[in-house]
Design a protein around this motif. Sequence first.
Motif, PDB file in Angstrom:
ATOM      1  N   ASP A  22       0.733  -1.125   0.093  1.00 32.90           N
ATOM      2  CA  ASP A  22      -0.007  -0.130   0.269  1.00 32.90           C
ATOM      3  C   ASP A  22       0.864   1.250   0.048  1.00 32.90           C
ATOM      4  O   ASP A  22       0.482   2.288  -0.451  1.00 32.90           O
ATOM      5  CB  ASP A  22      -0.883   0.050   1.245  1.00 32.90           C
ATOM      6  N   ALA A  23       2.011   1.222   0.736  1.00 33.56           N
ATOM      7  CA  ALA A  23       2.926   2.410   0.792  1.00 33.56           C
ATOM      8  C   ALA A  23       4.337   2.075   0.956  1.00 33.56           C
ATOM      9  O   ALA A  23       4.803   0.840   1.627  1.00 33.56           O
ATOM     10  CB  ALA A  23       2.365   3.402   1.396  1.00 33.56           C
ATOM     11  N   LEU A  24       5.054   2.951   0.614  1.00 35.64           N
ATOM     12  CA  LEU A  24       6.646   2.550   0.702  1.00 35.64           C
ATOM     13  C   LEU A  24       6.953   3.872   1.699  1.00 35.64           C
ATOM     14  O   LEU A  24       6.744   5.046   1.358  1.00 35.64           O
ATOM     15  CB  LEU A  24       7.290   2.581  -0.466  1.00 35.64           C
ATOM     16  N   ILE A  25       7.886   3.634   2.606  1.00 38.42           N
ATOM     17  CA  ILE A  25       8.471   4.854   3.414  1.00 38.42           C
ATOM     18  C   ILE A  25      10.082   4.487   3.188  1.00 38.42           C
ATOM     19  O   ILE A  25      10.298   3.519   3.459  1.00 38.42           O
ATOM     20  CB  ILE A  25       8.287   4.831   4.911  1.00 38.42           C
ATOM     21  N   GLY A  26      10.722   5.350   2.582  1.00 39.77           N
ATOM     22  CA  GLY A  26      12.292   5.460   2.177  1.00 39.77           C
ATOM     23  C   GLY A  26      12.833   6.464   3.025  1.00 39.77           C
ATOM     24  O   GLY A  26      12.529   7.504   3.446  1.00 39.77           O
ATOM     25  N   GLY A  27      14.246   6.509   2.881  1.00 39.87           N
ATOM     26  CA  GLY A  27      15.106   7.443   3.451  1.00 39.87           C
ATOM     27  C   GLY A  27      14.781   7.643   5.161  1.00 39.87           C
ATOM     28  O   GLY A  27      15.039   8.899   5.280  1.00 39.87           O
ATOM     29  N   ASN A  28      14.687   6.453   5.692  1.00 42.42           N
ATOM     30  CA  ASN A  28      14.205   6.941   7.163  1.00 42.42           C
ATOM     31  C   ASN A  28      12.989   7.806   7.424  1.00 42.42           C
ATOM     32  O   ASN A  28      13.206   8.626   8.196  1.00 42.42           O
ATOM     33  CB  ASN A  28      15.404   7.407   7.939  1.00 42.42           C
ATOM     34  N   GLY A  29      12.119   7.830   6.478  1.00 39.73           N
ATOM     35  CA  GLY A  29      10.992   8.601   6.699  1.00 39.73           C
ATOM     36  C   GLY A  29      10.962   9.769   5.973  1.00 39.73           C
ATOM     37  O   GLY A  29       9.951  10.625   5.976  1.00 39.73           O
ATOM     38  N   SER A  30      11.863  10.043   5.227  1.00 44.11           N
ATOM     39  CA  SER A  30      12.064  11.447   4.313  1.00 44.11           C
ATOM     40  C   SER A  30      11.335  11.551   3.124  1.00 44.11           C
ATOM     41  O   SER A  30      11.143  12.367   2.529  1.00 44.11           O
ATOM     42  CB  SER A  30      13.430  11.834   4.309  1.00 44.11           C
ATOM     43  N   ILE A  31      10.973  10.378   2.571  1.00 50.19           N
ATOM     44  CA  ILE A  31      10.439  10.111   1.321  1.00 50.19           C
ATOM     45  C   ILE A  31       9.322   8.896   1.600  1.00 50.19           C
ATOM     46  O   ILE A  31       9.554   7.941   1.929  1.00 50.19           O
ATOM     47  CB  ILE A  31      11.457   9.651   0.331  1.00 50.19           C
ATOM     48  N   ILE A  32       8.203   9.143   0.958  1.00 52.69           N
ATOM     49  CA  ILE A  32       7.030   8.378   0.923  1.00 52.69           C
ATOM     50  C   ILE A  32       6.496   8.172  -0.656  1.00 52.69           C
ATOM     51  O   ILE A  32       6.816   8.825  -1.338  1.00 52.69           O
ATOM     52  CB  ILE A  32       5.986   8.464   1.751  1.00 52.69           C
ATOM     53  N   SER A  33       6.144   6.751  -0.810  1.00 55.91           N
ATOM     54  CA  SER A  33       5.448   6.552  -1.777  1.00 55.91           C
ATOM     55  C   SER A  33       4.013   5.891  -1.783  1.00 55.91           C
ATOM     56  O   SER A  33       4.076   4.842  -0.931  1.00 55.91           O
ATOM     57  CB  SER A  33       6.051   5.647  -3.017  1.00 55.91           C
ATOM     58  N   LYS A  34       3.011   6.659  -2.211  1.00 59.13           N
ATOM     59  CA  LYS A  34       1.592   5.904  -1.931  1.00 59.13           C
ATOM     60  C   LYS A  34       0.767   6.240  -3.266  1.00 59.13           C
ATOM     61  O   LYS A  34       1.100   7.063  -4.026  1.00 59.13           O
ATOM     62  CB  LYS A  34       0.886   6.759  -0.970  1.00 59.13           C
ATOM     63  N   ASN A  35       0.385   5.199  -3.804  1.00 65.67           N
ATOM     64  CA  ASN A  35      -0.352   4.829  -5.111  1.00 65.67           C
ATOM     65  C   ASN A  35       0.502   5.395  -6.195  1.00 65.67           C
ATOM     66  O   ASN A  35       0.436   6.122  -7.121  1.00 65.67           O
ATOM     67  CB  ASN A  35      -1.493   5.839  -5.147  1.00 65.67           C
ATOM     68  N   GLY A  36       1.665   5.182  -6.417  1.00 66.78           N
ATOM     69  CA  GLY A  36       2.940   5.282  -7.183  1.00 66.78           C
ATOM     70  C   GLY A  36       3.443   6.587  -7.359  1.00 66.78           C
ATOM     71  O   GLY A  36       4.346   7.396  -8.104  1.00 66.78           O
ATOM     72  N   GLN A  37       3.058   7.491  -6.240  1.00 63.53           N
ATOM     73  CA  GLN A  37       3.442   8.984  -6.328  1.00 63.53           C
ATOM     74  C   GLN A  37       4.321   9.211  -5.173  1.00 63.53           C
ATOM     75  O   GLN A  37       4.123   8.911  -3.616  1.00 63.53           O
ATOM     76  CB  GLN A  37       1.940   9.906  -5.791  1.00 63.53           C
ATOM     77  N   ILE A  38       5.815   9.654  -5.474  1.00 60.67           N
ATOM     78  CA  ILE A  38       6.552   9.866  -4.383  1.00 60.67           C
ATOM     79  C   ILE A  38       6.455  11.332  -4.085  1.00 60.67           C
ATOM     80  O   ILE A  38       6.364  12.402  -4.787  1.00 60.67           O
ATOM     81  CB  ILE A  38       7.863   9.722  -5.178  1.00 60.67           C
ATOM     82  N   GLN A  39       6.724  11.301  -2.402  1.00 63.05           N
ATOM     83  CA  GLN A  39       6.701  12.644  -1.926  1.00 63.05           C
ATOM     84  C   GLN A  39       7.687  12.839  -0.952  1.00 63.05           C
ATOM     85  O   GLN A  39       7.946  11.993  -0.186  1.00 63.05           O
ATOM     86  CB  GLN A  39       5.304  12.901  -1.246  1.00 63.05           C
ATOM     87  N   VAL A  40       8.584  13.895  -1.029  1.00 67.11           N
ATOM     88  CA  VAL A  40       9.502  14.183   0.109  1.00 67.11           C
ATOM     89  C   VAL A  40       8.867  14.619   1.255  1.00 67.11           C
ATOM     90  O   VAL A  40       8.116  16.091   0.976  1.00 67.11           O
ATOM     91  CB  VAL A  40      10.634  15.095  -0.506  1.00 67.11           C
ATOM     92  N   THR A  41       8.924  14.182   2.263  1.00 68.10           N
ATOM     93  CA  THR A  41       8.474  14.666   3.522  1.00 68.10           C
ATOM     94  C   THR A  41       9.316  15.362   4.424  1.00 68.10           C
ATOM     95  O   THR A  41       8.867  16.441   5.104  1.00 68.10           O
ATOM     96  CB  THR A  41       8.008  13.450   4.274  1.00 68.10           C
ATOM     97  N   ARG A  42      10.734  15.370   4.131  1.00 76.82           N
ATOM     98  CA  ARG A  42      11.566  16.092   5.152  1.00 76.82           C
ATOM     99  C   ARG A  42      13.006  16.193   4.475  1.00 76.82           C
ATOM    100  O   ARG A  42      13.582  15.087   3.884  1.00 76.82           O
ATOM    101  CB  ARG A  42      11.702  15.195   6.285  1.00 76.82           C
ATOM    102  N   SER A  43      13.355  17.379   3.940  1.00 82.06           N
ATOM    103  CA  SER A  43      14.748  17.395   3.414  1.00 82.06           C
ATOM    104  C   SER A  43      15.592  18.207   4.594  1.00 82.06           C
ATOM    105  O   SER A  43      15.249  18.759   5.646  1.00 82.06           O
ATOM    106  CB  SER A  43      14.433  18.373   2.436  1.00 82.06           C
ATOM    107  N   ILE A  44      16.875  17.990   4.225  1.00 79.83           N
ATOM    108  CA  ILE A  44      18.063  18.490   5.248  1.00 79.83           C
ATOM    109  C   ILE A  44      17.873  20.024   4.525  1.00 79.83           C
ATOM    110  O   ILE A  44      17.655  20.683   3.469  1.00 79.83           O
ATOM    111  CB  ILE A  44      19.321  18.145   4.656  1.00 79.83           C
ATOM    112  N   LYS A  45      18.119  20.919   5.792  1.00 78.29           N
ATOM    113  CA  LYS A  45      18.051  22.436   5.419  1.00 78.29           C
ATOM    114  C   LYS A  45      19.155  22.716   4.517  1.00 78.29           C
ATOM    115  O   LYS A  45      20.367  22.167   4.454  1.00 78.29           O
ATOM    116  CB  LYS A  45      18.136  23.073   6.830  1.00 78.29           C
ATOM    117  N   LYS A  46      18.951  23.649   3.593  1.00 78.75           N
ATOM    118  CA  LYS A  46      19.837  24.370   2.597  1.00 78.75           C
ATOM    119  C   LYS A  46      21.146  24.678   3.090  1.00 78.75           C
ATOM    120  O   LYS A  46      22.334  24.323   2.516  1.00 78.75           O
ATOM    121  CB  LYS A  46      19.372  25.450   1.846  1.00 78.75           C
TER     122      LYS A  46
END
Length: 135
Positions: free
Chosen positions: A57-81
């Motif tokens: 149903d979903a994938l959580i990657g990068g220790n929670g920083s990237i998720i994929s649900k229904n084939g849509q990838i979303q960055v949830t947390r990035s390192i500050k610039k």
Amino acid sequence: MRVVFDIDGTLCFNGYSIDSVIVRALEQLKKSGHELIFASTRPIRDLLPVVEKIDYDALIGGNGSIISKNGQIQVTRSIKKESYHHILELIQRYQLAYIVDDEWDYSAKVSTEHPIYQQLDPNNLAKNVLITQIV
């Protein structure tokens, strides 16, 4: 019920695949109406080959920083610039080996002998871009 599984060392013991016995057990969970979610330190693109035979149903990657649900990838947390630029400076100053992941692509300068290299984009789904292209 939602059931979340870690991949490496929990379901996947060789870095590449999940044993068919475990896959069948996961299929039974899914058939029973449970939601299957897989989590990993790996980015989403490197999880896909490992779970390709499973209806998840979903994938959580990068220790929670990237998720994929229904084939849509979303960055949830990035390192500050500021932190990212400081890390880049250290990589360049000390000529460090590195793997830096973006939403999909990556930049890598790591020995082909390193164990993580074998798991880095094994299905050639992404591009190894210049580190300066990842922001």
